[in-house]
Design a protein around this motif. Structure first.
Motif, PDB file in Angstrom:
ATOM      1  N   ILE A 199      -9.781  -9.643  14.470  1.00 60.57           N
ATOM      2  CA  ILE A 199      -8.465 -10.072  13.978  1.00 60.57           C
ATOM      3  C   ILE A 199      -8.574 -11.435  13.313  1.00 60.57           C
ATOM      4  N   HIS A 200      -9.167 -12.394  14.051  1.00 61.96           N
ATOM      5  CA  HIS A 200      -9.283 -13.747  13.511  1.00 61.96           C
ATOM      6  C   HIS A 200     -10.195 -14.591  14.398  1.00 61.96           C
ATOM      7  N   GLY A 201     -11.232 -15.143  13.829  1.00 64.84           N
ATOM      8  CA  GLY A 201     -12.083 -16.100  14.540  1.00 64.84           C
ATOM      9  C   GLY A 201     -12.546 -15.613  15.892  1.00 64.84           C
ATOM     10  N   ARG A 202     -12.123 -16.320  16.914  1.00 69.88           N
ATOM     11  CA  ARG A 202     -12.434 -15.929  18.283  1.00 69.88           C
ATOM     12  C   ARG A 202     -11.174 -15.398  18.942  1.00 69.88           C
ATOM     13  N   GLY A 203     -11.357 -14.479  19.885  1.00 72.68           N
ATOM     14  CA  GLY A 203     -10.239 -13.908  20.613  1.00 72.68           C
ATOM     15  C   GLY A 203     -10.592 -13.781  22.079  1.00 72.68           C
ATOM     16  N   LEU A 204      -9.596 -13.408  22.865  1.00 74.33           N
ATOM     17  CA  LEU A 204      -9.784 -13.208  24.293  1.00 74.33           C
ATOM     18  C   LEU A 204      -9.944 -11.711  24.542  1.00 74.33           C
ATOM     19  N   PHE A 205     -10.977 -11.345  25.299  1.00 75.27           N
ATOM     20  CA  PHE A 205     -11.281  -9.938  25.550  1.00 75.27           C
ATOM     21  C   PHE A 205     -11.385  -9.666  27.039  1.00 75.27           C
ATOM     22  N   ALA A 206     -10.927  -8.493  27.457  1.00 72.50           N
ATOM     23  CA  ALA A 206     -11.087  -8.069  28.844  1.00 72.50           C
ATOM     24  C   ALA A 206     -12.561  -7.743  29.076  1.00 72.50           C
ATOM     25  N   VAL A 207     -13.134  -8.297  30.139  1.00 73.88           N
ATOM     26  CA  VAL A 207     -14.514  -7.977  30.506  1.00 73.88           C
ATOM     27  C   VAL A 207     -14.550  -7.108  31.762  1.00 73.88           C
ATOM     28  N   ALA A 208     -13.364  -6.860  32.318  1.00 74.63           N
ATOM     29  CA  ALA A 208     -13.174  -5.968  33.462  1.00 74.63           C
ATOM     30  C   ALA A 208     -11.775  -5.396  33.324  1.00 74.63           C
ATOM     31  N   PRO A 209     -11.492  -4.265  33.967  1.00 77.41           N
ATOM     32  CA  PRO A 209     -10.140  -3.725  33.896  1.00 77.41           C
ATOM     33  C   PRO A 209      -9.106  -4.718  34.435  1.00 77.41           C
ATOM     34  N   ILE A 210      -7.948  -4.745  33.773  1.00 82.48           N
ATOM     35  CA  ILE A 210      -6.836  -5.616  34.156  1.00 82.48           C
ATOM     36  C   ILE A 210      -5.626  -4.719  34.373  1.00 82.48           C
ATOM     37  N   THR A 211      -4.944  -4.892  35.484  1.00 79.51           N
ATOM     38  CA  THR A 211      -3.796  -4.038  35.790  1.00 79.51           C
ATOM     39  C   THR A 211      -2.494  -4.634  35.253  1.00 79.51           C
ATOM     40  N   LYS A 212      -1.553  -3.760  34.960  1.00 81.77           N
ATOM     41  CA  LYS A 212      -0.241  -4.178  34.467  1.00 81.77           C
ATOM     42  C   LYS A 212       0.345  -5.224  35.410  1.00 81.77           C
ATOM     43  N   GLY A 213       0.854  -6.313  34.828  1.00 82.22           N
ATOM     44  CA  GLY A 213       1.465  -7.378  35.598  1.00 82.22           C
ATOM     45  C   GLY A 213       0.507  -8.476  36.045  1.00 82.22           C
ATOM     46  N   GLU A 214      -0.784  -8.229  35.925  1.00 77.49           N
ATOM     47  CA  GLU A 214      -1.791  -9.211  36.345  1.00 77.49           C
ATOM     48  C   GLU A 214      -1.806 -10.398  35.381  1.00 77.49           C
ATOM     49  N   ILE A 215      -1.953 -11.606  35.923  1.00 70.00           N
ATOM     50  CA  ILE A 215      -2.029 -12.800  35.092  1.00 70.00           C
ATOM     51  C   ILE A 215      -3.365 -12.802  34.352  1.00 70.00           C
ATOM     52  N   VAL A 216      -3.275 -12.957  33.027  1.00 76.55           N
ATOM     53  CA  VAL A 216      -4.447 -12.974  32.166  1.00 76.55           C
ATOM     54  C   VAL A 216      -4.826 -14.413  31.814  1.00 76.55           C
ATOM     55  N   CYS A 217      -3.819 -15.231  31.495  1.00 74.19           N
ATOM     56  CA  CYS A 217      -4.070 -16.628  31.163  1.00 74.19           C
ATOM     57  C   CYS A 217      -2.789 -17.434  31.343  1.00 74.19           C
ATOM     58  N   VAL A 218      -2.965 -18.735  31.481  1.00 75.97           N
ATOM     59  CA  VAL A 218      -1.845 -19.662  31.589  1.00 75.97           C
ATOM     60  C   VAL A 218      -2.122 -20.800  30.623  1.00 75.97           C
TER      61      VAL A 218
END
Length: 168
Positions: A18-37
């Protein structure tokens, strides 16, 4: 480099199509789980105008004229959450600075949010998200679109929700 923002251990920064660098899941993440702050310092639009030429887009808006982010180059990397824009996002905002999974996410997926969830500004950009439902052009006023307000209910910044209520 001060660590101003939190990124889940289930996510990592990588090169993004999409653009430059991005954030990617390296393990499964469940709905509602905090990804970043998003972390950093709170500053006004005048300060943003002063730091933006050096830092580029490193802040997130949290009020009509309030932003959170790094204030100098030394803090930029540790203040980023690396969430690129997508018209088909998989993370959204809860409150002002907490980004959570909007659905279950598999390892390998880029973690993106629609900037309509956070931005009230005067820009227009060509969208490069590549989603089937891509709007082709995004603006800092997309939060005003009723269809996006409905689509992202429960995942928009508090200050935008308050502006929507005042407009009703």
């Amino acid at each position: 480099m001060p660590k101003l923002s939190y990124i889940s251990p289930k996510a990592a920064v990588q090169a993004s199509p999409i653009h430059g660098r991005g954030l990617f899941a390296v393990a499964p993440i469940t709905k509602g789980e905090i990804v970043c702050v998003k972390g950093g310092y709170i500053f006004d639009r005048e300060t943003l105008r002063a730091v933006a030429p050096v830092l580029g887009p490193a802040e997130i808006q949290i009020g009509r004229d309030l932003f959170i982010g790094p204030r100098d180059e030394r803090e930029r990397e540790g203040g980023m959450i690396f969430s690129n824009h997508s018209c088909a996002p998989n993370i959204g905002v809860q409150g002002q600075i907490v980004f959570v999974a909007m659905r279950d996410i598999e390892a390998g997926e880029e973690l993106t949010h629609d900037w309509a969830m956070t931005d009230d500004d005067d820009y227009e950009l060509e969208c490069r998200c590549g989603a089937a439902e891509c709007r082709r052009s995004i603006t800092g006023q997309d939060w005003r679109r009723a269809e996006l307000q409905a689509k992202y209910e429960g995942y928009m910044s508090w200050y935008l929700v308050e502006q929507i209520k005042q407009a009703d």
